[in-house]
Structures are given as structure tokens and as C-alpha cells.
Design an enzyme around this catalytic site. Structure first.
Site, PDB file in Angstrom:
ATOM      1  N   GLY A 244       3.685  -1.107  -6.405  1.00 55.08           N
ATOM      2  CA  GLY A 244       4.571  -0.594  -5.364  1.00 55.08           C
ATOM      3  C   GLY A 244       3.855  -0.419  -4.048  1.00 55.08           C
ATOM      4  O   GLY A 244       2.651  -0.648  -3.929  1.00 55.08           O
ATOM      5  N   GLU A 245       4.625   0.014  -3.046  1.00 49.12           N
ATOM      6  CA  GLU A 245       4.105   0.148  -1.698  1.00 49.12           C
ATOM      7  C   GLU A 245       4.614   1.422  -1.063  1.00 49.12           C
ATOM      8  O   GLU A 245       5.787   1.773  -1.200  1.00 49.12           O
ATOM      9  CB  GLU A 245       4.528  -1.049  -0.836  1.00 49.12           C
TER      10      GLU A 245
ATOM     11  N   ASP B 193       2.083  19.185  -1.748  1.00 55.74           N
ATOM     12  CA  ASP B 193       3.209  18.244  -1.793  1.00 55.74           C
ATOM     13  C   ASP B 193       3.742  18.114  -3.218  1.00 55.74           C
ATOM     14  O   ASP B 193       4.019  17.021  -3.698  1.00 55.74           O
ATOM     15  CB  ASP B 193       2.793  16.875  -1.247  1.00 55.74           C
TER      16      ASP B 193
END
Length: 472
Positions: free
Chosen positions: A217-218, A333
Site C-alpha cells: 500500500g501507499e 495517534d
């Protein structure tokens, strides 16, 4: 096809929302609902509208006065265009967006200007809080999503606060500093397939001693690959910074900080960092390969998770974060897409310390620069909104509590969109009560989501012990 949801009768008549993607809208009178209607006949969480690519579904959530479609009381039904939905004293309908655009064009007089980029802002964007007004200025939806510099938001008066300058992160989906959340060993499956396809499989065939097997993925800052060590033949996930980002020293510095913090953490419920380095001007971090799906994807695909599963995962996450906190590391996060869960839903790992901060290390807080994303809005703590450079472990307690709420309810505790409304809810409103959850469990989650840090659990260890009592 795009759709438009509109309220055509009742006190909130005139409300319009364009639906351009699959989406879930919680409707009710509670401020945490995606569509909050000030109608005393509505339940706090009244009904749920689910939009898919070709149709939409309406589900009543056990409301006191019922949900009606074309005069008939329903529990769950598929809708067609122009169906009249009655909730309390309000009537809603859904029509094709193209039709709506020709009926009610926005006039030039209804447009304001963004204080950051100078682009015009339709007042409808402000009304639906895709754009926001702050300190007498307006900011467009694009600038809000990318990150804007605002005066700190006061809990007493969101609209008129004018305190010291601080950067407020507005990205709803992806942390800037973190390449992407790992799933299996890479990116969350919630990423659109078009984006995955756009990642060039020939971008890297070899990174140091690792042979690239596949592109997982990116993210905005880099790519995650599945790779194999050429000598040891172990399979790993490798995160690399995009070539065009290497020129930014602060990004490289943050990337290396993730490696340094991550490699110092050795816990069964934290994704293990194994190696980091630079190969032919490519900065990379290698980490363990963990076959899994993230909690965000699981809930989106199958709906809310059962309480026993959520409790088990919550205990594992509090244990992992307690371990990190005792070593001076705040994640900053924590969110469902960073909680990776195995196929049996019995074992989880926390991923992506890209925004993590060694709060006991001198100078660590200087890595947050103006305009950069500081977390994901739906799960961010009130104090992070007001001053992201000065947060304590209580910020992770809040974010984990919000993630647990999401897993149980199927939606974030303070809404998902628009961002302006999410911010107001985080600062001013409590989430809607959870359904089918024991009072003890709900009390613990509510404590973790307290607006003031002093009213939350003092430590993640206390959070864990409270959850243990529910398990017992």
C-alpha cells in the site's frame, strides 16, 4: 451516482448534504450524531442511514417514537429516491445530487473567502461544517483537511477564542508523519483499490538486504512493501519514504525518530521494528509481518464488534501502551486503523509510532512543525487540539477510549464528518450512550473520554485494571 440528503420539513428544514461516497450517517438529537436534529421527539441515537454505491438503507435504532417511511413505521428498509423519511417532527428525503444542483444554485453573494488560500467558500459549506469559522475568519474544506494554523480553541467559546497560536491537525484519514497504518504487514485495506493500484510495483525490487515481494500500500509520505531477507529468508514489511520527500529534512528526522522509538519497544502487542537504514538514497524501516486486518476495516465490513472481543483487544492495547508509557513514549495517534487484529479476533498489535513522542527526552517536542498533521481528528484528545506539542500519556488514554467506543458502536464517538462539527463535539459534548454494553464497561469508556485530563485515568495501567474488573 451522487446523492443529496435534505430536510424538507421541520425546524431544520433547508439542511442539505451531498453524498459522494459510501457513507454511514447516524441521525438523532445527540450532538455526537453525524446529523444532529434539535427535535425533542427524536431519540439521542434515532436511526442510521447507510449509503452504498447504488442504494441506501435506513435502520431504526430502537427509537422511542419510531422511524417512518412514506407513513409506514419501519425497523430496517431499503430506500428509493424521493421516499419521505419522518423522524419526530422532521421529514427527510434523498434525491440524485445532479437534480438538486439545478434546483438550488448557490449565488455569488453566498460565498465567503478562505483566510488561508483565498478561495471562495459557499455558506452551505459553513452550515454543514465542511468549512469552519474561527476567530472571525473562515477556512475552506480543502485547507481544513490539509492542516491549518489557528488560535487555540477555547472549550468555553469555540467560535470566539483568540489565545496563543498553535497548529491544529485536520486530516480525517491519514497521519502526515506516519507513512501508513500497517495491516497484515502494510497498509490498511480501507485504502481505495485505485490508490493501491497506483503504487508502482517496479518502484523498488531490492532494498538493502531485502528483496521486494509485493506492494502492500501507499500513504501520503511513503510506501509499504512485503519483502524477504535474501540470506535469512524471513518475511518482513518495509516502510520507505517517497523519493520526493527525502529532500525534506524534518520528514526524514521524524521517520528516523519512529525507527529509534520503535526499536526500543519490545512487547507482544506492539509491531516490532527490526531494522532501519538508507540504501541508494532510500530511507527504510523493516518490521515484523503480521497477518491481520485493522479494527477500522473490520467494523466497516462487518459492523460493531462483540463486547467480549472488544474487551479482549482493549486489555491488550492498554497493556501495550502502558509498556510504552513507562519507557517514556506517547503514541499520539491511537485509532482503529492502527489496531491490527488477527483473523480469529483473539490477538492484536499496535502499529505506527510515526507520530510518537519521547516526552521525557529534551527537544523531542520540536519535531512538530506548523501545518503538519498531529493525529487523526476523530480520535484526537481535546488537549491535542489546543496544543499538540505539550501532551501527556492521557492523550493516548482518550484516543484508545475513542477507538474502543468505535469498535462497540460502529461509529466514532464524536462523529466522522464534517470536521468542524467533530472538533466542537470533542471540545464541548459527550458521546451518545452505548447500546448493549454493561454499565461498568460504559462507565470506564466514559472516564477515558473525559474532557479534562485530571478526570481521566491517571495512567494506562489504571485503565487496564479497570477493564480487568469488567472481564472478571
Amino acid at each position: 451516482m451522487n446523492w443529496e440528503l435534505r430536510i424538507i420539513e421541520g425546524q431544520a428544514a433547508g439542511y442539505r448534504k451531498i453524498i459522494t461516497k459510501p457513507e454511514r450517517l447516524l441521525v438523532g438529537r445527540d450532538a455526537s450524531c453525524d446529523l444532529c436534529i434539535p427535535d425533542p421527539l427524536l431519540s439521542r441515537q434515532h436511526c442510521l442511514l447507510e449509503f452504498s454505491a447504488n442504494d441506501f438503507k435506513l435502520t431504526d435504532l430502537g427509537s422511542r417514537n419510531g422511524t417512518f417511511v412514506n407513513g409506514q413505521k419501519i425497523q430496517e428498509t431499503r430506500l428509493t429516491t424521493n421516499d419521505k423519511i419522518r423522524v419526530g417532527k422532521h421529514i427527510l428525503e434523498i434525491i440524485p445530487a445532479e437534480v438538486a444542483a439545478t434546483e438550488e444554485p448557490v449565488s455569488v453573494s453566498q460565498i465567503l473567502t478562505c483566510a488561508q488560500c483565498g478561495q471562495r467558500i459557499p455558506t452551505a459549506d459553513l452550515k454543514e461544517m465542511r468549512a469552519i469559522r474561527h476567530g472571525g475568519k473562515c477556512y475552506c474544506a480543502k485547507c481544513v483537511s490539509q492542516g491549518i494554523e489557528l488560535s487555540a480553541i477555547s472549550r468555553k467559546d469555540y467560535k470566539t477564542a483568540s489565545m496563543k497560536k498553535t497548529t491544529i491537525a485536520m486530516s480525517a484519514n491519514e497521519p502526515l508523519a506516519a507513512v501508513a497504518p500497517l495491516t497484515g504487514s502494510g497498509i490498511s485495506p480501507t485504502m481505495p483499490m485505485a490508490v493501491k493500484a497506483a503504487v508502482s510495483p517496479r518502484a523498488h525490487k531490492r532494498i538493502g538486504q531485502y528483496e521486494v515481494i509485493d506492494t502492500l500500500g501507499e500513504g501520503g509520505m511513503g510506501v509499504v512493501y512485503k519483502a524477504r531477507h535474501t540470506f535469512l529468508e524471513t518475511v518482513v514489511a518495509i516502510k520507505v519514504i517517497k523519493e520526493e520527500m527525502v529532500m525534506h529534512a524534518d520528514i526524514v528526522k521524524r521517520f528516523l525518530q519512529e525507527a529509534k522509538l520503535g526499536i526500543s519497544l519490545d512487547h507482544p502487542h506492539i509491531i516490532r521494528i527490526q531494522d532501519a537504514g538508507e540504501y541508494e538514497n532510500v530511507y527504510f524501516i523493516s518490521m515484523e509481518y503480521f497477518e491481520s486486518q485493522d479494527a477500522h476495516f473490520i467494523v466497516k465490513k462487518t459492523g460493531p464488534m462483540p463486547c467480549p472481543e472488544v474487551l479482549r483487544i482493549a486489555l491488550q492495547m492498554t497493556d501495550a501502551l502502558d509498556y510504552a508509557h513507562k519507557r517514556g513514549v506517547i503514541h499520539r495517534d491511537v485509532k482503529p486503523s492502527n489496531i491490527l487484529i488477527n483473523k480469529a479476533h483473539s490477538f492484536a498489535k499496535l502499529a505506527d509510532f510515526g507520530l510518537a513522542k519521547a516526552w521525557q527526552t529534551a527537544g523531542a517536542n520540536h519535531l512538530t512543525a506548523s501545518g503538519q498533521t498531529l493525529g487523526t481528528i476523530q480520535y484526537i484528545s481535546p488537549e491535542q487540539l489546543e496544543d499538540s506539542r505539550n501532551v501527556s500519556p492521557q492523550a493516548d488514554i482518550f484516543s484508545l477510549g475513542a477507538s474502543i467506543y468505535y469498535a462497540l458502536a460502529g461509529f466514532p464517538p464524536f462523529g466522522e464528518d464534517p470536521i468542524g462539527k467533530v472538533i466542537q463535539n470533542i471540545l464541548h459534548h459527550d458521546p451518545a450512550p452505548l447500546k448493549n454494553v454493561s454499565s461498568d464497561f460504559e462507565t470506564i469508556i466514559a472516564k477515558s473520554l473525559a474532557k479534562k485530563t485530571a478526570e481521566r485515568f491517571a495512567t494506562m495501567e489504571q485503565f487496564n485494571k479497570a477493564l480487568q474488573t469488567v472481564k472478571a
